[in-house]
Design a protein around this motif. Structure first.
Motif, PDB file in Angstrom:
ATOM      1  N   ILE A  50      82.420  94.036   0.454  1.00 52.93           N
ATOM      2  CA  ILE A  50      81.860  94.711   1.634  1.00 52.93           C
ATOM      3  C   ILE A  50      82.874  95.703   2.190  1.00 52.93           C
ATOM      4  CG2 ILE A  50      81.030  94.414   4.002  1.00 52.93           C
ATOM      5  CD1 ILE A  50      80.066  91.620   3.155  1.00 52.93           C
ATOM      6  N   ALA A  51      84.140  95.286   2.261  1.00 52.66           N
ATOM      7  CA  ALA A  51      85.185  96.174   2.772  1.00 52.66           C
ATOM      8  C   ALA A  51      85.280  97.433   1.936  1.00 52.66           C
ATOM      9  CB  ALA A  51      86.526  95.442   2.791  1.00 52.66           C
ATOM     10  N   GLU A  52      85.096  97.297   0.619  1.00 50.73           N
ATOM     11  CA  GLU A  52      85.188  98.456  -0.270  1.00 50.73           C
ATOM     12  C   GLU A  52      83.948  99.333  -0.198  1.00 50.73           C
ATOM     13  OE1 GLU A  52      85.791  99.512  -5.002  1.00 50.73           O
ATOM     14  OE2 GLU A  52      86.366  97.552  -4.229  1.00 50.73           O
ATOM     15  N   ARG A  53      82.773  98.723  -0.152  1.00 48.33           N
ATOM     16  CA  ARG A  53      81.517  99.491  -0.188  1.00 48.33           C
ATOM     17  C   ARG A  53      81.118 100.027   1.176  1.00 48.33           C
ATOM     18  NH1 ARG A  53      80.866 100.295  -5.665  1.00 48.33           N
ATOM     19  NH2 ARG A  53      81.655  98.418  -6.672  1.00 48.33           N
ATOM     20  N   GLY A  54      81.589  99.374   2.250  1.00 49.70           N
ATOM     21  CA  GLY A  54      81.253  99.835   3.588  1.00 49.70           C
ATOM     22  C   GLY A  54      79.890  99.383   4.074  1.00 49.70           C
ATOM     23  N   SER A  55      79.224  98.492   3.322  1.00 56.09           N
ATOM     24  CA  SER A  55      77.919  97.989   3.755  1.00 56.09           C
ATOM     25  C   SER A  55      77.598  96.688   3.041  1.00 56.09           C
ATOM     26  CB  SER A  55      76.807  99.011   3.479  1.00 56.09           C
ATOM     27  OG  SER A  55      76.522  99.090   2.092  1.00 56.09           O
ATOM     28  N   VAL A 114      74.525  87.709   0.727  1.00 55.03           N
ATOM     29  CA  VAL A 114      75.766  88.295   1.235  1.00 55.03           C
ATOM     30  C   VAL A 114      75.927  87.965   2.719  1.00 55.03           C
ATOM     31  CG1 VAL A 114      76.888  90.493   1.801  1.00 55.03           C
ATOM     32  CG2 VAL A 114      75.929  90.129  -0.478  1.00 55.03           C
ATOM     33  N   SER A 115      74.854  88.088   3.475  1.00 56.73           N
ATOM     34  CA  SER A 115      74.911  87.789   4.911  1.00 56.73           C
ATOM     35  C   SER A 115      75.283  86.336   5.147  1.00 56.73           C
ATOM     36  CB  SER A 115      73.564  88.103   5.570  1.00 56.73           C
ATOM     37  OG  SER A 115      73.266  89.482   5.479  1.00 56.73           O
ATOM     38  N   ARG A 116      74.760  85.426   4.320  1.00 59.83           N
ATOM     39  CA  ARG A 116      75.101  84.003   4.482  1.00 59.83           C
ATOM     40  C   ARG A 116      76.575  83.754   4.199  1.00 59.83           C
ATOM     41  NH1 ARG A 116      70.035  83.288   1.983  1.00 59.83           N
ATOM     42  NH2 ARG A 116      71.008  82.915  -0.053  1.00 59.83           N
ATOM     43  N   ALA A 135      86.353  81.537  12.860  1.00 62.91           N
ATOM     44  CA  ALA A 135      86.083  81.503  14.309  1.00 62.91           C
ATOM     45  C   ALA A 135      86.250  82.899  14.922  1.00 62.91           C
ATOM     46  CB  ALA A 135      86.995  80.498  15.001  1.00 62.91           C
ATOM     47  N   ALA A 136      85.825  83.900  14.164  1.00 62.40           N
ATOM     48  CA  ALA A 136      85.947  85.279  14.646  1.00 62.40           C
ATOM     49  C   ALA A 136      84.982  86.152  13.864  1.00 62.40           C
ATOM     50  CB  ALA A 136      87.372  85.794  14.461  1.00 62.40           C
ATOM     51  N   ALA A 137      84.536  87.230  14.487  1.00 64.15           N
ATOM     52  CA  ALA A 137      83.726  88.220  13.784  1.00 64.15           C
ATOM     53  C   ALA A 137      84.611  88.992  12.815  1.00 64.15           C
ATOM     54  CB  ALA A 137      83.065  89.172  14.775  1.00 64.15           C
ATOM     55  N   LEU A 138      84.122  89.206  11.596  1.00 64.62           N
ATOM     56  CA  LEU A 138      84.908  89.897  10.575  1.00 64.62           C
ATOM     57  C   LEU A 138      84.512  91.359  10.414  1.00 64.62           C
ATOM     58  CD1 LEU A 138      84.963  87.094   7.849  1.00 64.62           C
ATOM     59  CD2 LEU A 138      86.676  87.582   9.610  1.00 64.62           C
ATOM     60  N   PHE A 139      83.303  91.700  10.858  1.00 63.70           N
ATOM     61  CA  PHE A 139      82.814  93.073  10.716  1.00 63.70           C
ATOM     62  C   PHE A 139      82.169  93.539  12.014  1.00 63.70           C
ATOM     63  CE2 PHE A 139      82.690  91.388   6.381  1.00 63.70           C
ATOM     64  CZ  PHE A 139      83.326  92.397   5.673  1.00 63.70           C
ATOM     65  N   ASP A 140      82.370  94.810  12.307  1.00 64.09           N
ATOM     66  CA  ASP A 140      81.596  95.484  13.351  1.00 64.09           C
ATOM     67  C   ASP A 140      80.386  96.105  12.678  1.00 64.09           C
ATOM     68  OD1 ASP A 140      83.193  94.958  15.590  1.00 64.09           O
ATOM     69  OD2 ASP A 140      84.536  96.622  15.123  1.00 64.09           O
ATOM     70  N   ARG A 141      79.186  95.694  13.106  1.00 62.89           N
ATOM     71  CA  ARG A 141      77.958  96.247  12.528  1.00 62.89           C
ATOM     72  C   ARG A 141      77.627  97.548  13.242  1.00 62.89           C
ATOM     73  NH1 ARG A 141      79.436  90.833  11.655  1.00 62.89           N
ATOM     74  NH2 ARG A 141      77.932  89.787  10.270  1.00 62.89           N
ATOM     75  N   ARG A 142      77.449  98.615  12.451  1.00 64.58           N
ATOM     76  CA  ARG A 142      77.136  99.931  12.991  1.00 64.58           C
ATOM     77  C   ARG A 142      75.959 100.513  12.224  1.00 64.58           C
ATOM     78  NH1 ARG A 142      83.225 102.423  14.031  1.00 64.58           N
ATOM     79  NH2 ARG A 142      83.916 100.718  15.393  1.00 64.58           N
ATOM     80  N   LEU A 190      85.621  96.633   9.150  1.00 66.31           N
ATOM     81  CA  LEU A 190      86.365  95.407   9.402  1.00 66.31           C
ATOM     82  C   LEU A 190      86.881  95.369  10.835  1.00 66.31           C
ATOM     83  CD1 LEU A 190      88.459  95.274   6.132  1.00 66.31           C
ATOM     84  CD2 LEU A 190      86.812  93.537   6.828  1.00 66.31           C
ATOM     85  N   THR A 191      86.811  94.199  11.432  1.00 67.68           N
ATOM     86  CA  THR A 191      87.485  93.977  12.708  1.00 67.68           C
ATOM     87  C   THR A 191      88.960  93.685  12.433  1.00 67.68           C
ATOM     88  OG1 THR A 191      87.056  91.602  12.620  1.00 67.68           O
ATOM     89  CG2 THR A 191      85.367  92.986  13.688  1.00 67.68           C
ATOM     90  N   ALA A 192      89.733  93.504  13.498  1.00 64.46           N
ATOM     91  CA  ALA A 192      91.143  93.142  13.313  1.00 64.46           C
ATOM     92  C   ALA A 192      91.257  91.829  12.545  1.00 64.46           C
ATOM     93  CB  ALA A 192      91.834  93.045  14.669  1.00 64.46           C
ATOM     94  N   ALA A 193      90.403  90.865  12.884  1.00 64.74           N
ATOM     95  CA  ALA A 193      90.419  89.579  12.163  1.00 64.74           C
ATOM     96  C   ALA A 193      90.010  89.780  10.704  1.00 64.74           C
ATOM     97  CB  ALA A 193      89.471  88.589  12.845  1.00 64.74           C
TER      98      ALA A 193
END
Length: 296
Positions: free
Chosen positions: A10-15, A30-32, A42-49, A55-58
């Motif tokens: 996901i980090a590489e493809r951007g979606s 993938v969502s699961r 215990a943190a969000a890993l992606f900002d959905r846009r 990627l978030t900081a976490a």
């Protein structure tokens, strides 16, 4: 470990959609996987846009460690299968026109000096290659940069960037054209037919001269640089050419300067993650510098 592979993809493809297609999963699968990772972290890993995810900081922290874990697992699998270690393997990415001229010359240079280094290459847009560097699936990438020459992304830590060349954009015209002279002016291009590359969601690709007045007449669209240049040679139109291609234009094509308007500079930029590169990566980087100097 599937969750970590999904994270990296996901980090590489951007979606999520791109990652699902690359991995052969459904988007819901993938969502699961992401939901399970976010629960464990215990943190969000992606900002959905709307245009994808970032990627978030976490997420960046987890990705950094995931890349190490996945590389070690791949090395263990090779050892268990009796395959040789790939300590001399380097993964290189490049945008399309660099792949047509700079990369072949670089690999010839490297083969003469260090034939034991195994280089794999991948073509992509500058944003896609930047994401791949961040995801740890590329060791080096040759990126395209235009004024105002900003960093390719805003993530932290900043990528290590090195300018290989900085040259002016050129215009490719048929050798028999009225434009086949040392330089032309923007007004000379008003009624020309253009051969262009399609724009993508990542970036606008080359074709029409920047700053051209009026509506450009687009006759042909394609991604392959040599196909576009052969269309120019056949008298089907004109196109812009990045300096990296100047050494491989076919016969029947003349490269000319555009004398007025802003100077259209383009850079070839070598990018990698911070830290000391291993010996194979450093030797490939040196071969890239030498090949870029020859082309420049």
């Amino acid at each position: 470990m599937n969750g970590l592979r999904v994270l990296r993809e996901i980090a590489e493809r951007g979606s999520f959609t791109g990652a699902a297609a690359a991995l052969g999963y459904t988007q819901s699968a993938v969502s699961r996987q992401v939901a399970a990772l976010e629960t464990e972290a215990a943190a969000a890993l992606f900002d959905r846009r709307p245009g994808g995810v970032e990627l978030t900081a976490a997420g960046r922290v987890l990705l950094r460690h995931a890349a190490v874990v996945l590389d070690e697992l791949d090395a263990a699998a090779r050892e268990l299968d009796g395959r040789p270690e790939e300590g001399g393997r380097v993964r290189l990415g490049a945008f399309a026109s660099a792949g047509a001229a700079l990369i072949p010359r670089t690999l010839v240079q490297l083969r003469r000096r260090n034939p034991g280094i195994d280089v794999t290459t991948r073509e992509g847009s500058t944003p896609a290659l930047t994401r791949a560097i961040r995801a740890g699936t590329l060791d080096l990438a040759v990126l395209a940069s235009a004024p105002p020459f900003r960093a390719p992304d805003k993530e932290s830590p900043p990528l290590v960037l090195e300018t290989l060349t900085e040259r002016s954009l050129l215009l490719a015209v048929p050798a028999t054209s009225r434009l086949a002279r040392d330089s032309v002016r923007l007004a000379d291009l008003r009624d020309e037919r253009w051969i262009v590359s399609p724009s993508t969601g990542d970036e606008t690709l080359l074709g029409v001269w920047p700053g051209l007045e009026g509506r450009a007449i687009i006759s042909h669209t394609g991604r392959d640089w040599l196909a576009k240049l052969h269309l120019v040679a056949a008298g089907c139109g004109v196109t812009t050419v990045p300096p990296a291609l100047a050494s491989i234009v076919p016969s029947g094509v003349r490269l000319v300067r555009v004398a007025d308007g802003p100077r259209e500079l383009r850079r070839l930029v070598l990018a990698r993650l911070p830290g000391r590169p291993d010996a194979a990566v450093a030797q490939l980087a040196e071969a890239l510098r030498c090949a870029a100097a020859e082309l420049g």
